[in-house]
Design an enzyme around this catalytic site. Structure first.
Site, PDB file in Angstrom:
ATOM      1  N   HIS A  11      17.241   6.578  11.990  1.00  0.00           N
ATOM      2  CA  HIS A  11      15.702   6.236  12.289  1.00  0.00           C
ATOM      3  C   HIS A  11      14.983   4.962  13.396  1.00  0.00           C
ATOM      4  CE1 HIS A  11      14.236   3.154   9.175  1.00  0.00           C
ATOM      5  NE2 HIS A  11      15.500   3.685   8.557  1.00  0.00           N
ATOM      6  N   ASP A 154      15.922  -4.420   3.044  1.00  0.00           N
ATOM      7  CA  ASP A 154      15.760  -3.187   3.514  1.00  0.00           C
ATOM      8  C   ASP A 154      16.040  -2.440   2.220  1.00  0.00           C
ATOM      9  OD1 ASP A 154      18.506  -3.848   4.329  1.00  0.00           O
ATOM     10  OD2 ASP A 154      18.557  -3.267   6.385  1.00  0.00           O
ATOM     11  N   GLY A 309      13.182  -3.980   6.716  1.00  0.00           N
ATOM     12  CA  GLY A 309      11.920  -2.909   6.456  1.00  0.00           C
ATOM     13  C   GLY A 309      11.033  -3.684   5.482  1.00  0.00           C
ATOM     14  N   ARG A 424       3.514  -1.544  15.172  1.00  0.00           N
ATOM     15  CA  ARG A 424       1.809  -2.284  14.903  1.00  0.00           C
ATOM     16  C   ARG A 424       1.483  -2.223  16.801  1.00  0.00           C
ATOM     17  NH1 ARG A 424       2.253  -0.936  10.723  1.00  0.00           N
ATOM     18  NH2 ARG A 424       2.743  -2.509   8.554  1.00  0.00           N
ATOM     19  N   ARG A 455      -6.542   5.363   3.926  1.00  0.00           N
ATOM     20  CA  ARG A 455      -5.645   4.143   4.093  1.00  0.00           C
ATOM     21  C   ARG A 455      -6.773   2.577   5.268  1.00  0.00           C
ATOM     22  NH1 ARG A 455      -1.882   7.427   6.835  1.00  0.00           N
ATOM     23  NH2 ARG A 455      -1.196   5.827   8.551  1.00  0.00           N
ATOM     24  N   ARG A 524      -5.381  -6.133   6.978  1.00  0.00           N
ATOM     25  CA  ARG A 524      -4.426  -6.922   8.113  1.00  0.00           C
ATOM     26  C   ARG A 524      -4.305  -7.532   8.808  1.00  0.00           C
ATOM     27  NH1 ARG A 524      -1.714  -1.710   8.497  1.00  0.00           N
ATOM     28  NH2 ARG A 524      -1.758  -1.900  10.333  1.00  0.00           N
TER      29      ARG A 524
END
Length: 610
Positions: A11, A154, A309, A424, A455, A524
């Site tokens: 991926h 990960d 990840g 991001r 979210r 964040r």
């Protein structure tokens, strides 16, 4: 020396070009194909990397693949043998694909690259690095540290799921590993699956959902699923999981332990799901903190680099930073598999070719602005060709108009310079809003992004003002550290508001910047530096001058299920298919009311929901 790094076939395929150790270009294939997490051979990303430097494949010294397929196949076979005959259904699905494509990836890669240069010397110039070595190299070599511990976490590479390396100048030595099937990443993915989100895509939703819940199941997880030692090493009880032998992440034992079957995608979220998210997040943080404390104690090193990840779990990263076991931490902005392409290229340059290393005091990622960019002439030509109505203004007018739109509560599409590398948006392909607006989070989630209301959104803040708004003394240029809004900026909640549970907490303003303050008062944070993104820094500076607030809402420029926009055409399509009201591309300004309304189109059906 030019080296092309490639990640593919699992991926987030990507390509990266480095020249004499400097990162010249990097991009994920998804941005070109418009297929989120595209795993196919990254031919478009490779073409971009080559064309950006004006070279062909003939000019490349080495092509490097980010993992070793034969070792992965070995793990696959050994796993099936260990769980036989239980895993036959999964084995029957996987083996034909491996025998057809993955086992002979060297041949497949040669065939794909022959389309670029049929005479390339594959025998001597095609190399392979191990998966966790690629991750570790991507974290250490671009970091601002001469010496550092490198922790990679990960799902799984070939065998490793958690690894530790020691970096010293141009050397990187792998010293410890935890092997499959014991994986912190797969534990988190199991709860991602169980709470109804997509594995390898929805993990950040679990992280965002966690503050709405209580970690009621934490002890249950640690007593039944995870055997966690004091040094942070761990084993997972495989009787609750199905990823080794089946086609699901969890099994009936897992369902029984946590009181029911997995949530179906798009099914309503309950308090139980929020508590499950809070619980796995708490366990993850505990594991990571035990690991980092042990590594700091054992090595005596002051610096920590993170990749893999799990390093995208910015809540855990923030806790590691505040724990102060390490004085400094640096997280690779493309910490997932896409970043493996970068690490593979850097590993060959420093570890195979033994080249000397130049350390940048910020870092060597160029702010992660490594993707395609478009000249003003090309922007205007593309916009004209698709029927867009725009006006071209000076940079000062552009900034003033953008600030005015933000002050008026409008959602602004912001498309400038080189596209970001990694998951991001950092002020190059962003949707912006006024953080002081109590309704901006709901507006952006439901009318612009078309995504779940819970979210959270991230704040971009001037680096020099960060400590006046957030409990953060360090740089966070890549939006990978979570910190609380400082007490002085927080709003005291009423007793009635404090008594709310779950999603009812969503619409309660918690600070002077409610649109970027999560329900636990966290954010964040992206700190914006004038050296890496001067235009975005200038926008924030002007917004502060006019409002007193050096913070802007920053979310990725895309709708749900769509990759971040790459081209002006992508940006205009997203602008016309959502409730974004103003679009800024280069020096061109577009307003929704000026556009041909026949160009409006609901294109959400083009993308599979994430």
């Amino acid at each position: 020396m030019r080296i092309l790094g490639v990640s593919a076939f699992y991926h987030d395929s990507a390509a990266v070009l480095i020249a004499d150790g400097s990162i010249m270009a990097a991009a994920q294939e998804e941005r070109f194909t418009r297929k989120k997490h595209d795993a196919n051979f990254p031919e478009n990303a490779i073409r971009y990397c080559l064309s950006n430097s004006g070279i062909s494949l003939h000019d490349i010294d080495f092509v490097v693949f980010y993992d070793k397929p034969f070792l992965k196949f070995e793990r696959l076979l050994e796993t099936y043998v260990a769980f036989a005959p239980k895993g036959f259904s999964s084995f029957k699905v996987a083996i034909p694909l491996w025998l057809k494509e993955k086992l002979f990836q060297k041949t497949l890669l040669r065939k794909k690259f022959a389309e670029f240069d049929e005479n390339f010397d594959w025998q001597n110039r095609l190399l392979f690095t191990e998966h966790h070595q690629s991750h570790a190299a991507s974290a250490f070599f671009p970091s601002p540290f001469k010496k550092a511990v490198v922790l990679t976490m990960d799902g799984v590479g070939e065998w490793a799921t958690t690894s530790v390396a020691l970096g010293n100048d141009n050397c990187l030595d792998m010293i410890k590993e935890i092997h499959f099937p014991h994986s912190l990443g797969l534990l988190y993915s199991a709860f991602t699956y169980y709470t109804g989100f997509k594995v390898n895509s929805g993990e950040y939703k679990v992280m965002g959902l966690a503050p709405y819940g209580e970690p009621k199941y934490k002890d249950l997880i640690l007593e039944n699923l995870v055997d966690l030692k004091e040094d942070g090493s761990f084993r997972l009880n495989q009787s609750y999981f199905d990823y080794c032998s089946g086609l699901r992440m969890t099994n009936a034992n897992f369902d029984s332990l946590f009181g029911g079957p997995p949530r179906k995608p798009e099914e309503s979220l309950t308090q139980r799901h929020m508590d499950l998210a809070a619980s796995v997040q708490a366990v993850t943080e505990q594991v990571v903190l035990k690991l980092t404390r042990t590594l700091a104690h054992e090595t005596g090193y002051k610096n920590l680099c993170l990749a893999g990840g799990v390093a995208l779990n910015c809540v855990a990263n923030g806790k590691v930073l505040r724990d102060r076991s390490f004085e400094n931490i640096w997280v690779q902005p493309s910490a997932g598999d896409a970043g493996g392409a970068l690490g593979a290229a850097l590993a060959v340059y420093y570890l195979f070719q033994k080249r000397s290393r130049v350390i940048n005091k910020l870092d060597s990622m160029n702010g992660a602005y490594l993707g395609p960019e478009f000249s003003q002439a090309e922007i205007e030509a593309r916009l004209t060709a698709i029927g867009a109505k725009f006006k071209t203004v000076s940079e000062n007018s552009l900034i003033e108009s953008t600030v005015t739109a933000l002050e008026r509560g409008k959602a602004v599409g912001w498309f400038q310079g080189r596209m970001e590398f990694g998951p991001r948006a950092l002020g190059a392909r962003s949707i912006l809003g006024d953080p002081r607006s109590p309704s901006m989070q709901k507006t952006l989630n439901l009318r612009v992004k078309f995504r779940e209301s819970f979210r959270p959104f991230a704040p971009s803040v001037l680096r020099e003002d960060a400590a006046q708004w957030f409990e953060l003394e360090a740089d966070s240029p890549y939006m990978l550290i979570v910190a609380d809004v400082i007490k002085q900026r927080q709003r005291k909640m009423t007793n009635t508001e404090k008594s709310l549970f779950g999603i009812d907490k969503l619409n309660v303003p918690r600070s002077e910047i409610p649109s970027v303050t999560h329900v636990d008062y966290s954010a964040r944070v992206q700190t914006v530096n004038s050296k890496t993104n001067p235009l975005y820094h200038a926008l924030l500076t002007r917004f502060k001058e006019r409002t007193g607030c050096p913070v802007i809402v920053n979310t990725s420029f895309n709708i749900r299920g769509e990759p971040i926009v790459c081209t002006p055409d992508d940006a205009f399509r997203c602008f016309m298919g959502s409730d974004i009201e103003v679009l800024i591309i280069g020096n061109a300004i577009l307003t929704k009311d000026d556009q041909n309304q026949n160009l409006k189109k609901d294109y959400r059906g083009n993308f599979e929901l994430d």
